[in-house]
Structures are given as C-alpha cells and as structure tokens.
Write an enzyme that holds these catalytic residues in place. Structure first.
Site, mmCIF file in Angstrom:
data_model
loop_
_atom_site.group_PDB
_atom_site.id
_atom_site.type_symbol
_atom_site.label_atom_id
_atom_site.label_comp_id
_atom_site.label_asym_id
_atom_site.label_seq_id
_atom_site.Cartn_x
_atom_site.Cartn_y
_atom_site.Cartn_z
ATOM 1 N N THR A 1 37.071 35.958 41.493
ATOM 2 C CA THR A 1 37.622 34.593 41.525
ATOM 3 C C THR A 1 37.510 34.056 42.941
ATOM 4 O O THR A 1 37.290 34.820 43.878
ATOM 5 C CB THR A 1 39.118 34.585 41.159
ATOM 6 O OG1 THR A 1 39.861 35.166 42.244
ATOM 7 C CG2 THR A 1 39.369 35.345 39.874
ATOM 8 N N ASP A 2 37.726 32.754 43.077
ATOM 9 C CA ASP A 2 37.901 32.253 44.427
ATOM 10 C C ASP A 2 39.353 32.545 44.827
ATOM 11 O O ASP A 2 40.169 32.996 44.030
ATOM 12 C CB ASP A 2 37.551 30.752 44.505
ATOM 13 C CG ASP A 2 37.202 30.340 45.934
ATOM 14 O OD1 ASP A 2 36.489 29.341 46.104
ATOM 15 O OD2 ASP A 2 37.639 31.046 46.889
ATOM 16 N N TRP A 3 39.646 32.289 46.093
ATOM 17 C CA TRP A 3 40.947 32.652 46.655
ATOM 18 C C TRP A 3 42.090 32.055 45.842
ATOM 19 O O TRP A 3 42.289 30.846 45.832
ATOM 20 C CB TRP A 3 41.010 32.143 48.100
ATOM 21 C CG TRP A 3 42.210 32.582 48.872
ATOM 22 C CD1 TRP A 3 43.500 32.193 48.679
ATOM 23 C CD2 TRP A 3 42.239 33.477 49.987
ATOM 24 N NE1 TRP A 3 44.327 32.780 49.591
ATOM 25 C CE2 TRP A 3 43.575 33.574 50.417
ATOM 26 C CE3 TRP A 3 41.283 34.207 50.681
ATOM 27 C CZ2 TRP A 3 43.976 34.377 51.498
ATOM 28 C CZ3 TRP A 3 41.660 34.987 51.764
ATOM 29 C CH2 TRP A 3 42.996 35.079 52.144
ATOM 30 N N ASN A 4 42.811 32.921 45.125
ATOM 31 C CA ASN A 4 43.969 32.512 44.336
ATOM 32 C C ASN A 4 43.602 31.583 43.178
ATOM 33 O O ASN A 4 44.468 30.964 42.558
ATOM 34 C CB ASN A 4 45.032 31.843 45.212
ATOM 35 C CG ASN A 4 46.360 31.696 44.481
ATOM 36 O OD1 ASN A 4 46.716 32.549 43.648
ATOM 37 N ND2 ASN A 4 47.056 30.606 44.729
#
Ligand code: GLC
Length: 753
Positions: free
Chosen positions: A282-285
């Site tokens: 995933t991207d950050w969070n």
C-alpha cells in the site's frame, strides 16, 4: 556444405543455450517456490502477519530489534546507514525463530547520493538508455547503503501541472511513460535480482492518481475503465512485462473506490490479466485511510478490504498487524489469502538473494558514492533534459570570447538544495554544483562574472528599488544569465498550486533585466510546467530545466556557452494559462474543434450580440492551443523533415507498418533531434485522440548531413479498448506523422483492413 553444417550447429547451440537460460530461470523459480512452501508450512499466523507489516524506523534500535526478533516486521523503510541496517537484519536473520530477512526500502526516486534530474526532466531526454543507466547508478549507490527496494518508478500519467507530483512522473504520455518506466525497472533490477547491486523496483501509484481533481493531491479521480485501459494502465503493464517486482497502490479513490481496496485492479487486471507474481504494497497508511474515505467503517474493516482486494503488505497503517488474526479467526479473511500475500513477499526476498546475502559490506558505500562516472552520467542527463523554448536572434550559445562580463542573477543561480528537486532525502546539497559555481570554474579566468541573486528564494517579494538597482547593475554587463524557478519544496507530494505563474517577484526580475538593454538568458529550474507566457517577451532566450540535480550547473553552463547543444523535448504540455488545465496533446477532436481564427477577449466588440452560432471549443482569454506543445524543444541547429513515406498503403492488423522520412541537419552545428512518430485513428467505435505518440528516437547529425529515419510500427500497437471494452485493432483510415513535436509536420495516410 561444412559452412551450412556449422551454421546449423551454431543455431542449435544458440537455441539450446536460450532454452537452458529459460530452463535455468524456471528451475530457479521452482526452487524458490519450494523454499517458500517449506517456510510457510512452519510459520505461525502471527509470523505470517508480521511479514505483511512494513514500518518506518522509529524509536530506539533495541525497540525495533525486539519487534523484529518476535517476527512482527517484514520490511522497514527510511533507514539508510549500512551498519544500522546490518544490526536490524541480524535481529531478523540470527535472532528470530525463522530467520526471515527484512526487506529494506527507500524512496530512491531520481538517484540516491548522486542526484539525477527529477523524473519529469529525465523524461524530457526521450533517452530510455540514459535513464536506465541513471537507475542502475541509483541502485549501485542505494544497495551499498543496504537498501534493496525502491519506491520507483512513478508511472502516473500527469496532465495537470497544478499537481505537485507531476515532478515525479514522466509526463502526460503513455508511450513515453511506458518507455521510461521500463528503463527504470531494468536499471534498478539490473541483470539479476539476486545481484547485490540490484534493488526491487516498485511501479507506483497504481492507478490513476495523476488525474486527481483540480490537481489537488490525494483528491478523487473519476476515470472510466476505458480511460484506465487506454491511458493510465499501459505504463504499469509495461513495467510488469519488464519484470517489476512490486507495485504500490495509490491514495486516490477512483469512481468512489480507493485503489487500496480495489479488487478489480489488484486481482482481475494485475494478477489474472497480466500474470503479475510480485508483491503489492500500500502507500503510506493508504489502507487505514480507507476509513477517512468512508470506504471502511473502521480499521478492522479496512484491513479486511485491503487484504481481500489483493494487497500483500501494509505500509505504516498497522491495520494488518492489529486485525488480521481476528479476521482470520472469525473466518472473514481466509488464511489462504494471507498465505498468498506472504508467498508474494517471500518471493521478492528470495529473488533478491536476501536469504543467502542479508548483510552489507559497509565499506562498499564509500567506494561507489559520487563515483566520477556517476557524476558524469548525472551531468549528461541534466544536459539532455534541458529544453530550449526560446532563442530570439539565436542569442544562444553565448560566445565567451566575445564577452567581457556576465551577470549571473536570480534565486536559483546558487541554490544547491533547491536545484536537487523533490524527493531527495539522501542527496547532499554540498555536493551540488550550481550554475554559479560552474560558470566561475569554467570561465572565471576570462570573464568578469558578477553575481546578484536579487531574491534569496523563489517566493521572496523584492522591492521596486531593489529591482531598479538590479537593472542599473545589469546595464554594466555584456550579458545577463537569470536563474529562476521553484524552490524544491514547491513541488512533489502534497505541494500543489492553483496558480502556476513564477513565484515572488521573479517575473518582475526578468522584466528588470530586460530594462537593462542587455542580452537576457533565462533558465527556469522547476518541478513542473509554469505559466511563463508573460515572461517570454522579457527574455531573449529561455532554457527550461526540470530541477536538474547534482550536476545541473555544469550541464546548463555547457549548454549556454555552446559546449553542448540542447536536445530536450517537452514531456508535458505547457499551458498559456492555468485555466486551460487539463491541456494535453492527445485530446479528442470534439464536435466543434477550434478553427484557430476565434475572437479573443479583447477582439470582441463591446455590446456584441449574444450568439452561440459558429462557436468552437476555446477560451476567450487564452485561446485554444498550448504555450508550448508536448514534444517541443529547440536546438542550436535546425532540422528538415522530408520524404515521409510508408512501405504500403494498406495493412492487415497482424502486419507491421514501416514508416520513414529523410531528416537533414540544415543548421551549422552537430545536433541531436528527437524524432517522434504519431498516429491518428480517424474513426473508431469510440472517439480517438487527434494524435498519439507511438515511437521516438534520438538522431544525431552533423551540419548538412541527412539520414533516412525508419520506424517499424506493429499494427497491433494501434489496438485500443473500444465500445465493447475489448482491446483490438479496428479497421479504418489512419494518419501518421514523423515530426519534431506533437503539433508540427505533415502526415501520410494508411488503412487497416
Ligand atoms: C508517500 C508517497 C509514496 C512514497 C511512500 C513512502 O506518501 O505517496 O510515493 O513512496 O509514501 O515514502
């Protein structure tokens, strides 16, 4: 007879060696799959979940080592010291129950220590081989620090310069972005993923993120599946076809579905259609943010939606480590999906050779960082990435022997950190060679070089008195070199602009230079196209340099004084005004295309009667066309295109179109032209763009030299997803151009039957 036997024999040997190569690869893969099976069979659910957890380094090393020893972390990002990485890796390999190595990641976006031009600038080179070399160098330097996974290439098609992340992209075109992305994947991953200098590539952000509404980062996108298929997905497919080991999901919700929870993209397209066997992070969070999107009720729901959509690793939202165990115990998530995610993660680690070589030789980094050949590659890329947009009276190149003095001015003339551009956590400004340093080193012995930044930084507003003093100062020099643009922080993630005019008093500074009456050369260093229409009249020449990196200074000074010739071409359309955005060359014709003779704002008679007849698609206050089109760039020479021809007039969908033209250097200097091939499908089951780039090549010719430039275009490259959402080449009539940009040149016609 003997010769025939030898040829036959060599053919058999070549075939045998190719087969043995692919056999070797299949055998290696089979062995890795066996090792994965064996390892997974010994893993607890908690250890499996630990592999799906990616954290940025935080707290004390001991705190991290404790979590690593307990098998709670599969990957770390943002640790770049080889000794620290060895410590953390030792905790995983020697002190955890199963000894699974960590995957160490970093945003190595356009170089590690040796910083190359931002990716938008690299795209302006139209030189995939050079970009591949740059990625290889980035991998050599980053892997020496212990990094084995980069979050690059960024392949978001970007048609909105308000969006700060256009800086990280390869611009607006799928063909150019595909070529650049594939080159970076090859460069990062090198000859073999298990080579200690290779780093896993990560094609991001999957997908459509560049179409964020209003160019505001993280905003929604509303792309149809057909747009995704024909424009936004192709660069990712090419990256996968070129072996990209990982992909990253994007922050945006497209048509109401956040990419991190989009099973259609992550399973149907990526796995089932493209056969991707790497890992999705995933991207950050972005998993946790599905709660904010309103797509998940809570973080547990977000974990369920992400893992079931096909996400393998969770970057920094913790939702997997918090909830996957319960979700599996409740039967909401099948443990087999978790096994699949862990399998994808372990496959990357095995392929990188981390189980055999988990540690770094800490002495390596000093040997490779800033190696002369790295700096030279960065300089050459900066040189090829600069785009000459204006050169009135051929004022450039400057003749140093005809000058006594030059005034170097502007906030970007000696701004080592700003020149590096966005996403350069590991670049070191004290290694940057600025234009001021470069001109002093090259010409300080024969020119009087003055320096006046006038503004300390790009946004600074300076007084009229200061500008007047600058004009007076400039009048005493033979030429003015102005370096303006954007501080690095004004582009990149979350740094979007609603107005693209030069910041601060920079336009006034250019006008002040013009009032000196002396020749003015302006260099713009920026992370995006800026609306510079109002500045052009005040400068004789303008060179656009998308944040050129460590060696931008020498590259620009070489270009300005003619030791090098500009060859860059625009990877993105330059608007006249921000209000035209989105504006891109591969537009649809529409039912009322602009004719080019439309009345502009000031030409409309006062009291004119209301009418909508004969109106066409344009803006009263900006017209229709761009300031500079995609593919545009001037040179110090001129090129003539002639004799455009095809090998046939009609083709079958299975055939190849052979197109050629005669290119002549009609100028006085040896120069390189980026020759571009565009095609238009006149009538389709859905409307087709007025032009699409299908191929390009860099051709270097001496003055007066001519060459026949040939392209082979498989008709299947004209396939698109049409009305029935099937990808096919539709029969019909096509136009084909070979030209120096997306707006010029003549065309020939052919049919596909
Ligand atoms: C950021 C970016 C992504 C980057 C990641 C790790 O938010 O969106 O491109 O790779 O986080 O730094």
């Amino acid at each position: 007879m003997i010769a025939r036997i030898l040829i036959l024999l060599s053919g058999v040997l070549i075939l045998a060696s190719c087969q043995s190569d692919s056999n070797r690869r299949n055998t290696a893969d089979a062995q890795i799959e066996k090792r994965i099976d064996e390892l997974i069979s010994r893993m607890t659910v908690e250890e499996k979940i630990g592999q799906t957890n990616q954290l940025t380094v935080y707290g004390t090393t001991e705190e991290l080592c404790e979590k690593i020893r307990n098998g709670e972390i599969g990957s770390l990002l943002n640790v770049v010291d080889p000794a620290d990485i060895n410590t953390l890796q030792r905790a995983a390999v020697e002190q955890s129950r199963l000894g699974i190595p960590l995957l160490i990641a970093r945003d190595v976006i356009h170089g590690f220590r040796t910083v190359f031009p931002i990716p938008l600038g690299q795209a302006a080179t139209f030189d995939p081989a050079l970009v591949e070399q740059g990625a290889r160098i980035a991998a050599i330097e980053a892997s020496a620090a212990g990094i084995r996974w980069t979050f690059s290439p960024m392949l978001d098609i970007s048609r909105d310069p308000r969006w700060g992340r256009i800086a990280e992209s390869a611009g607006e075109d799928p063909c150019l972005t595909s070529a650049m992305g594939a080159a970076m994947v090859r460069g990062y991953q090198g000859e073999g993923a298990d080579d200690p200098t290779s780093i896993a590539a990560c094609a991001k952000h999957f997908v459509g993120y560049g179409a964020s509404e209003s160019g505001r980062d993280y905003n929604s996108t509303n792309l149809t599946e057909r747009q995704l298929r024909n424009v936004y997905l192709p660069p990712f497919e090419q990256a996968v076809r070129n072996g990209a080991m990982t992909l990253m999901t994007s922050f945006n919700d497209n048509d109401g579905i956040p990419s991190t929870g989009n099973r259609f993209l992550l399973e149907e397209v990526l796995r089932n259609e493209w056969g991707f066997d790497g890992m999705v992070v995933t991207d950050w969070n972005s998993a946790g943010e599905m709660v904010s999107h309103g797509f998940a009720a809570d973080t547990k729901d977000a974990a369920m939606k992400a893992i079931n959509a096909g996400v393998d690793m969770d970057m920094m939202s913790h939702v997997f480590s918090l909830h996957l165990k319960d979700l599996i115990d409740e039967g909401t998530v099948d443990e087999r999906r978790l096994d699949e995610a862990v399998r994808n993660i372990l496959r990357v680690k095995f392929r990188l050779g981390l189980f055999e070589n988990p540690y770094i030789d800490t002495a390596r980094i000093a040997r490779v960082t800033y190696a002369p050949e790295h700096l030279e590659a960065a300089r050459r890329t900066a040189e090829e990435s600069a785009v000459l947009l204006r050169n009135e009276g051929n004022i450039l190149p400057l003749d140093a022997s005809a000058l006594r003095s030059v005034l170097v001015a502007g906030p970007m003339a000696d701004a080592p950190a700003e020149q590096l551009g966005t996403w350069t956590f590991d670049g070191e400004p004290d290694h940057t060679v600025t234009p001021l340093a470069a001109i002093r080193a090259a010409y300080g012995d024969r020119l009087h070089i003055g320096y006046n930044p006038v503004a300390a930084y790009s946004r600074e507003k300076v007084t009229a008195a200061k500008l007047a003093a600058f004009t007076a100062q400039a009048a005493s020099y033979d030429a003015i070199l102005l370096f303006v643009g954007e501080e690095a922080i004004l582009s990149g993630e979350a740094h979007c602009l609603a107005d693209l005019n030069l910041q601060g008093s920079q336009s006034e500074l250019i006008a002040a230079a013009r009032r000196s009456g002396k020749p003015v050369v302006t260099v713009v260093m920026a992370g995006r196209p800026l609306t510079i229409a109002r500045d052009l009249a005040n400068t004789d020449a303008l060179l656009y340099s998308f944040h050129p990196g460590t060696m931008g200074g020498p590259a620009l000074i070489d270009l300005i004084f003619g030791n090098a010739v500009p060859s860059g071409k625009l990877p993105v359309t330059f608007p006249v005004a921000t209000g035209q955005i989105p504006i891109y060359y591969a537009r649809n014709m529409t039912g009322r295309p602009a004719a080019g003779n439309e009345l502009l704002l000031d030409e409309i008679p006062v009291g004119a009667g209301q009418t909508s007849l004969g109106c066409t698609s344009y803006h009263l206050d900006a017209g229709f066309g761009p300031l500079f089109p995609f593919g545009f760039g001037l040179s110090y020479s001129t090129f003539e295109y002639a004799d455009l021809q095809l090998d046939k007039e009609a083709y079958l969908p299975t055939e190849t179109i052979r197109a050629s033209c005669r290119l002549t250097n009609t100028g006085k200097r040896t120069a390189t032209e980026v020759v571009q091939l565009y095609v238009r499908d006149r009538v389709g089951s859905t409307v087709r763009p007025v032009k699409e780039l299908k191929a390009f090549d860099r051709i270097t010719l001496e003055p007066g030299q001519s060459r026949t430039v040939e392209f082979e275009l498989p008709a299947e490259d004209l396939a698109f997803w049409g009305l029935d959402m099937q990808k096919r080449v539709e029969p019909g009539t096509f136009d084909l151009w070979i030209a120096g940009d997306s707006q010029s040149g003549n065309s020939v016609t052919f049919t596909i039957n």
